[in-house]
Design a protein around this motif. Sequence first.
Motif, short mmCIF file in Angstrom:
data_model
loop_
_atom_site.label_atom_id
_atom_site.label_comp_id
_atom_site.label_asym_id
_atom_site.label_seq_id
_atom_site.Cartn_x
_atom_site.Cartn_y
_atom_site.Cartn_z
N MET A 44 21.39 -48.38 20.97
CA MET A 44 22.85 -48.55 21.06
C MET A 44 23.56 -47.21 21.15
O MET A 44 24.79 -47.15 21.10
CB MET A 44 23.34 -49.33 19.83
N ASN A 45 22.78 -46.14 21.28
CA ASN A 45 23.31 -44.78 21.39
C ASN A 45 24.26 -44.43 20.24
O ASN A 45 25.35 -43.90 20.44
CB ASN A 45 24.00 -44.58 22.75
N ASN A 46 23.79 -44.75 19.04
CA ASN A 46 24.55 -44.45 17.83
C ASN A 46 23.92 -43.23 17.15
O ASN A 46 23.16 -43.35 16.20
CB ASN A 46 24.54 -45.68 16.91
N LEU A 47 24.25 -42.07 17.67
CA LEU A 47 23.64 -40.84 17.16
C LEU A 47 24.07 -40.58 15.72
O LEU A 47 23.31 -40.00 14.93
CB LEU A 47 24.02 -39.66 18.06
N ASN A 48 25.27 -41.01 15.38
CA ASN A 48 25.77 -40.80 14.01
C ASN A 48 24.83 -41.42 12.99
O ASN A 48 24.52 -40.81 11.96
CB ASN A 48 27.17 -41.40 13.84
N PHE A 49 24.37 -42.65 13.28
CA PHE A 49 23.50 -43.31 12.31
C PHE A 49 22.13 -42.63 12.25
O PHE A 49 21.54 -42.51 11.18
CB PHE A 49 23.32 -44.80 12.62
N ILE A 50 21.63 -42.19 13.41
CA ILE A 50 20.34 -41.50 13.42
C ILE A 50 20.40 -40.28 12.51
O ILE A 50 19.49 -40.02 11.72
CB ILE A 50 19.96 -41.10 14.86
N MET A 51 21.49 -39.56 12.57
CA MET A 51 21.65 -38.37 11.73
C MET A 51 21.92 -38.77 10.27
O MET A 51 21.38 -38.17 9.34
CB MET A 51 22.81 -37.51 12.26
N ALA A 52 22.76 -39.78 10.08
CA ALA A 52 23.16 -40.17 8.72
C ALA A 52 22.00 -40.75 7.93
O ALA A 52 22.00 -40.72 6.69
CB ALA A 52 24.31 -41.18 8.78
#
Length: 127
Positions: A44-52
Motif C-alpha cells: 500500500m506504499n505506506n512507508l511511514n508504517f514500515i519505519m514506525a
Amino acid sequence: MKKNLCPCGSNLKAKDCCAAVHLNPKLARHPEQLMRARYSAHAMNNLNFIMASWHPTTRPQDTGPIQQWNDECTWLALNVAQSRKLGSKGVVEFVALYRQAGQLKQHHEVANFKFEKGQWWYLDRSD
Ligand SMILES: [Zn+2]
C-alpha cells in the motif's frame, strides 16, 4: 483479487486486518501480525508504517533506498513459511513475491521481532 481485501492474503478486508494495525501497531498481538502489516505497508506504499514498526536501534536513517525499491515493485503475494513467539522475541520466515522491471522476483527472509513498550517491532534478519 478483490479490491478491499487485505494485500497480506488473509481474505479479510484490509480495514479489519493490516490497515487497522497501520493505525495502531499495538493491535498486532503476534509477530506474524506485525510482519503481515509490514508486507501490506509495502503493497500500500505506506512507508511511514514500515519505519514506525522498525526498532529504533536498527531502523535505517535513510529511507530513500526503501522508497525507491517500493516504487519499482508491484507486490503480488505473501507466503508465511513459519512463525513463532518466545517471550518477547519473535521469528517469522516468509517469502514475498513481487514484480520488478517486468521480472517476477521473490524476497525470502527470516525476520526477527522484539516486543517492547507494549508492541512488536521488526528488529533485523538472520538469514
Ligand atoms: Zn492483512
